[in-house]
Design an enzyme around this catalytic site. Structure first.
Site, PDB file in Angstrom:
ATOM      1  N   GLU A  85      -5.289 -22.224  -2.163  1.00 37.23           N
ATOM      2  CA  GLU A  85      -4.899 -23.476  -2.831  1.00 37.23           C
ATOM      3  C   GLU A  85      -6.107 -24.371  -3.113  1.00 37.23           C
ATOM      4  O   GLU A  85      -6.868 -24.703  -2.191  1.00 37.23           O
ATOM      5  CB  GLU A  85      -3.881 -24.230  -1.956  1.00 37.23           C
ATOM      6  CG  GLU A  85      -3.311 -25.450  -2.663  1.00 37.23           C
ATOM      7  CD  GLU A  85      -2.190 -26.134  -1.887  1.00 37.23           C
ATOM      8  OE1 GLU A  85      -1.802 -25.633  -0.811  1.00 37.23           O
ATOM      9  OE2 GLU A  85      -1.719 -27.179  -2.366  1.00 37.23           O
ATOM     10  N   LYS A 279       3.158 -29.831   6.151  1.00 39.00           N
ATOM     11  CA  LYS A 279       2.648 -28.757   5.267  1.00 39.00           C
ATOM     12  C   LYS A 279       1.171 -29.032   4.951  1.00 39.00           C
ATOM     13  O   LYS A 279       0.339 -28.124   4.968  1.00 39.00           O
ATOM     14  CB  LYS A 279       3.486 -28.705   3.981  1.00 39.00           C
ATOM     15  CG  LYS A 279       3.106 -27.610   2.998  1.00 39.00           C
ATOM     16  CD  LYS A 279       1.942 -27.967   2.086  1.00 39.00           C
ATOM     17  CE  LYS A 279       1.647 -26.868   1.091  1.00 39.00           C
ATOM     18  NZ  LYS A 279       0.330 -26.965   0.468  1.00 39.00           N
ATOM     19  N   ASP A 295      -3.069 -15.140  14.206  1.00 36.22           N
ATOM     20  CA  ASP A 295      -1.749 -14.874  13.641  1.00 36.22           C
ATOM     21  C   ASP A 295      -1.122 -16.192  13.169  1.00 36.22           C
ATOM     22  O   ASP A 295      -0.591 -16.961  13.965  1.00 36.22           O
ATOM     23  CB  ASP A 295      -0.895 -14.215  14.744  1.00 36.22           C
ATOM     24  CG  ASP A 295       0.498 -13.859  14.282  1.00 36.22           C
ATOM     25  OD1 ASP A 295       0.930 -14.351  13.228  1.00 36.22           O
ATOM     26  OD2 ASP A 295       1.167 -13.086  14.995  1.00 36.22           O
ATOM     27  N   HIS A 392      -6.346 -33.710  -6.703  1.00 39.32           N
ATOM     28  CA  HIS A 392      -5.835 -32.342  -6.683  1.00 39.32           C
ATOM     29  C   HIS A 392      -6.041 -31.691  -8.050  1.00 39.32           C
ATOM     30  O   HIS A 392      -6.518 -30.560  -8.153  1.00 39.32           O
ATOM     31  CB  HIS A 392      -4.351 -32.358  -6.305  1.00 39.32           C
ATOM     32  CG  HIS A 392      -3.754 -30.994  -6.148  1.00 39.32           C
ATOM     33  ND1 HIS A 392      -4.173 -30.125  -5.183  1.00 39.32           N
ATOM     34  CD2 HIS A 392      -2.796 -30.352  -6.865  1.00 39.32           C
ATOM     35  CE1 HIS A 392      -3.493 -28.996  -5.295  1.00 39.32           C
ATOM     36  NE2 HIS A 392      -2.652 -29.114  -6.313  1.00 39.32           N
TER      37      HIS A 392
HETATM   38  P1  HMG Z   1     -13.510 -37.187  -4.735  1.00 40.69           P
HETATM   39  O1  HMG Z   1     -13.611 -38.541  -4.167  1.00 40.69           O
HETATM   40  O2  HMG Z   1     -13.256 -37.056  -6.181  1.00 40.69           O
HETATM   41  O3  HMG Z   1     -14.770 -36.355  -4.333  1.00 40.69           O
HETATM   42  O4  HMG Z   1     -12.368 -36.407  -3.929  1.00 40.69           O
HETATM   43  P2  HMG Z   1     -16.300 -36.666  -4.636  1.00 40.69           P
HETATM   44  O5  HMG Z   1     -16.655 -35.920  -5.882  1.00 40.69           O
HETATM   45  O6  HMG Z   1     -16.576 -38.121  -4.563  1.00 40.69           O
HETATM   46  O7  HMG Z   1     -16.997 -35.943  -3.380  1.00 40.69           O
HETATM   47  C1  HMG Z   1     -16.881 -36.453  -2.064  1.00 40.69           C
HETATM   48  C2  HMG Z   1     -16.861 -35.270  -1.079  1.00 40.69           C
HETATM   49  O8  HMG Z   1     -15.603 -34.586  -1.217  1.00 40.69           O
HETATM   50  C3  HMG Z   1     -17.932 -34.229  -1.316  1.00 40.69           C
HETATM   51  O9  HMG Z   1     -19.141 -34.580  -0.700  1.00 40.69           O
HETATM   52  C4  HMG Z   1     -17.299 -33.038  -0.650  1.00 40.69           C
HETATM   53  O10 HMG Z   1     -17.397 -33.149   0.738  1.00 40.69           O
HETATM   54  C5  HMG Z   1     -15.847 -33.181  -1.081  1.00 40.69           C
HETATM   55  P3  HMG Z   1     -20.510 -33.798  -1.103  1.00 40.69           P
HETATM   56  O11 HMG Z   1     -20.316 -32.330  -0.922  1.00 40.69           O
HETATM   57  O12 HMG Z   1     -20.742 -34.138  -2.553  1.00 40.69           O
HETATM   58  O13 HMG Z   1     -21.525 -34.353  -0.172  1.00 40.69           O
HETATM   59  N1  HMG Z   1     -15.654 -32.527  -2.402  1.00 40.69           N
HETATM   60  C6  HMG Z   1     -15.798 -31.210  -2.635  1.00 40.69           C
HETATM   61  N2  HMG Z   1     -16.120 -30.183  -1.835  1.00 40.69           N
HETATM   62  C7  HMG Z   1     -16.178 -28.950  -2.387  1.00 40.69           C
HETATM   63  N3  HMG Z   1     -15.938 -28.705  -3.704  1.00 40.69           N
HETATM   64  C8  HMG Z   1     -15.603 -29.708  -4.527  1.00 40.69           C
HETATM   65  C9  HMG Z   1     -15.525 -31.017  -4.001  1.00 40.69           C
HETATM   66  N4  HMG Z   1     -15.242 -32.207  -4.541  1.00 40.69           N
HETATM   67  C10 HMG Z   1     -15.325 -33.113  -3.547  1.00 40.69           C
HETATM   68  N5  HMG Z   1     -15.358 -29.438  -5.813  1.00 40.69           N
HETATM   69  C11 HMG Z   1     -10.860 -34.704  -3.321  1.00 40.69           C
HETATM   70  C12 HMG Z   1     -11.774 -35.229  -4.400  1.00 40.69           C
HETATM   71  C13 HMG Z   1     -10.033 -33.558  -3.883  1.00 40.69           C
HETATM   72  C14 HMG Z   1     -11.682 -34.219  -2.160  1.00 40.69           C
HETATM   73  C15 HMG Z   1      -9.922 -35.880  -2.817  1.00 40.69           C
HETATM   74  O14 HMG Z   1      -9.225 -36.400  -3.927  1.00 40.69           O
HETATM   75  C16 HMG Z   1      -8.933 -35.457  -1.775  1.00 40.69           C
HETATM   76  O15 HMG Z   1      -9.242 -35.349  -0.618  1.00 40.69           O
HETATM   77  N6  HMG Z   1      -7.653 -35.238  -2.186  1.00 40.69           N
HETATM   78  C17 HMG Z   1      -6.623 -34.710  -1.311  1.00 40.69           C
HETATM   79  C18 HMG Z   1      -6.387 -33.292  -1.710  1.00 40.69           C
HETATM   80  C19 HMG Z   1      -5.397 -32.565  -0.820  1.00 40.69           C
HETATM   81  O16 HMG Z   1      -4.875 -33.073   0.133  1.00 40.69           O
HETATM   82  N7  HMG Z   1      -5.130 -31.337  -1.191  1.00 40.69           N
HETATM   83  C20 HMG Z   1      -4.226 -30.475  -0.509  1.00 40.69           C
HETATM   84  C21 HMG Z   1      -3.280 -29.893  -1.481  1.00 40.69           C
HETATM   85  S1  HMG Z   1      -2.011 -31.050  -1.834  1.00 40.69           S
HETATM   86  C22 HMG Z   1      -0.839 -30.610  -0.621  1.00 40.69           C
HETATM   87  O17 HMG Z   1      -0.453 -29.490  -0.602  1.00 40.69           O
HETATM   88  C23 HMG Z   1      -0.542 -31.440   0.566  1.00 40.69           C
HETATM   89  C24 HMG Z   1       0.221 -32.742   0.404  1.00 40.69           C
HETATM   90  O18 HMG Z   1       1.459 -32.601  -0.243  1.00 40.69           O
HETATM   91  C25 HMG Z   1       0.433 -33.175   1.841  1.00 40.69           C
HETATM   92  C26 HMG Z   1       1.106 -34.481   2.007  1.00 40.69           C
HETATM   93  O19 HMG Z   1       1.954 -34.851   1.152  1.00 40.69           O
HETATM   94  O20 HMG Z   1       0.814 -35.146   3.036  1.00 40.69           O
HETATM   95  C27 HMG Z   1      -0.588 -33.726  -0.342  1.00 40.69           C
END
Ligand code: HMG
Length: 438
Positions: A85, A279, A295, A392
């Site tokens: 994901e 989740k 596991d 996301h």
């Molecule tokens: P951002 O602020 O746009 O990121 O966040 P940024 O470009 O400012 O970068 C900051 C740091 O984020 C980076 O630091 C990385 O650590 C990381 P740096 O490496 O530059 O020193 N980062 C990345 N790491 C690797 N590859 C990348 C990357 N981009 C940033 N391409 C971010 C963007 C997606 C991290 C933020 O918006 C976030 O944390 N969102 C949450 C996403 C999430 O929870 N996803 C899970 C799937 S959704 C789900 O299934 C669960 C849910 O339903 C659960 C719930 O409801 O509670 C949400």
């Protein structure tokens, strides 16, 4: 017409592939080519994978990512995560970076007790059964000496065996409820072997126990198996900082801390929300469990049972504000191993454990709990500020572009474009079409 097959397991891999593509795919030639493309070129690696499971026809790959900068009890880790994901690894990385500057994660092991049960039927009174159990209890231990000797040398073994009367819920149903310490092993094989020996001893000794009447002597063993519910194999992970450190703007910091606590409170009382909340936690947990060859089905089942322990499914994390300090924590059961099973067989699992600095099972429990907490922090942080879709979809962009068949040049142009524009699915499709028209 599709027909059943006899002896499928006895076919060679080639024959299995031929059979399945011919029976079930429209273009058997392409299907066969695809299955072959995913085989490993190194025949030793392929053989290993073939033998992990049964009826193997190819490999199913997941990406292995790294979330760096996890400061856990003052030790720095880079956490390997196997997951399909998008945005999960980025979210974990963002959370670790955030907490790195605020003291990192603190963890505690609360317990390491594993459980197994012998389920049996006894058609007599509990009092007599209990006397019998007390008489044979030393024998239950002594007859497993050969099985437990190595585990004992490592400081583990059988901790206790209890007789439990379950007849109030099911007629004639009793258990031997057994607890184990399995040190760095997950312990499933060890526990199941001990339990099967307990069952053999129990049945044989009952036949010889003279106070039993004839009908009482025939104890029927229903099954002997470990439990994946391990509420006393428990770990806690926590982060905290003064609210003022959550944001340079104190008003924003206060609002953020308050909303985080509210978000957790909602997940504590509302199962519809709690399931999604957890989740998100499992996004982090499963990814590390998979990368380290543990596991994840066992962990999932045990964790969700734990989340329901008070009668209603609820959040695994908690948050509070006390005297201007924001605190966020998780407590969950994790029965993990860093020796045995896949940990010594799968080359990438071995490497993942090396990247984690060869942790003990206890240390791995702490790392996994932290991954879950970090994931929940990142998800809630997005949910209570920008909304989840912004970040996301930014990460999901490449998946959409791949689906559309974008070239590398088109991907570069559109990734640049969506740095400053909301990457909804429609917006990406439209931008892609516009680019192609140009
Ligand atoms: P951002 O602020 O746009 O990121 O966040 P940024 O470009 O400012 O970068 C900051 C740091 O984020 C980076 O630091 C990385 O650590 C990381 P740096 O490496 O530059 O020193 N980062 C990345 N790491 C690797 N590859 C990348 C990357 N981009 C940033 N391409 C971010 C963007 C997606 C991290 C933020 O918006 C976030 O944390 N969102 C949450 C996403 C999430 O929870 N996803 C899970 C799937 S959704 C789900 O299934 C669960 C849910 O339903 C659960 C719930 O409801 O509670 C949400």
């Amino acid at each position: 017409m599709i027909v059943p097959i006899e002896g499928f397991s006895k076919l060679t891999k080639e024959e299995k592939i031929d059979w399945v593509v011919e029976q079930y795919t429209q273009d058997s030639k392409s299907a066969k080519a695809l299955l072959k493309r995913y085989l490993n070129a190194d025949s030793t690696v392929q053989k290993l994978h073939d033998e992990f499971i049964e009826n193997t026809i190819t490999n199913y790959y997941l990406p292995l990512g790294i979330a760096p900068n996890f400061l856990i009890n003052d030790k720095l880790y880079a956490i390997p995560m196997a997951i399909e994901e998008s945005s999960v690894v980025a979210a974990a990385s963002k959370a670790s970076k955030f907490w790195l500057k605020r003291g990192g994660f603190k963890t505690t092991i609360i317990g390491t007790e594993k459980i197994g049960q012998v389920h049996f039927i006894y058609k007599g009174g509990f009092k007599k059964l209990n006397s019998f159990f007390k008489t044979i209890k030393p024998k239950l231990f002594s007859e497993t000496t050969a099985i437990t000797s190595n585990m004992k040398k490592r400081g583990g073994g059988i901790s206790d065996i209890k007789l439990i009367d379950k007849t109030a819920k099911l007629d004639h149903y009793y258990q031997l409820h057994c607890s184990f310490e399995t040190k760095d092993a997950m312990g499933a094989n060890f526990i199941n072997t001990c339990l099967e020996q307990f069952a053999t001893t129990l049945k044989a000794e009952a036949l010889l126990y003279t106070p039993f009447e004839e009908h009482e002597k025939n104890i029927e063993i229903v099954m002997s198996i470990l439990s994946n519910y391990v509420p006393n194999c428990l770990v806690r992970a926590e982060v905290s900082c003064p609210i003022a450190e959550l944001s340079p703007d104190i008003n924003k910091a206060n609002a953020f801390a308050t909303k985080m606590v509210q978000a957790v409170q909602i997940a504590k009382i509302e199962p519809y929300r709690a399931v999604t909340h957890n989740k998100g936690i499992m996004n982090g947990i499963d990814a590390v469990i998979l990368a380290t060859g543990n596991d994840f089905r066992a962990v999932e089942a045990g964790v969700h049972a734990y989340a329901s322990r008070n009668g209603s499914y609820a959040s695994l994390t908690d948050a509070a504000i006390n005297n201007g300090v924001f605190k966020f924590w998780i407590q969950l059961p994790l029965a993990l191993g860093t020796v045995g099973g896949l940990t010594s067989l799968h080359p990438l699992v071995k490497l993942a454990l090396e990247i984690l600095q060869k942790p003990s099972a206890k240390e791995l429990m702490q790392i996994v709990a932290v991954a879950g907490l970090a994931q929940n922090f990142a998800a809630l942080r997005s949910l209570v500020t920008t909304g989840i879709q912004k970040g996301h979809m930014k990460m999901h962009l490449l998946n959409i572009l791949n689906q559309l068949g974008a070239t590398q040049e088109e991907k570069n142009t559109l990734t640049h474009h969506f740095k400053n524009n909301a990457a909804t699915h429609n917006a990406v499709v439209q931008a892609f079409n516009n680019l192609r028209k140009q």
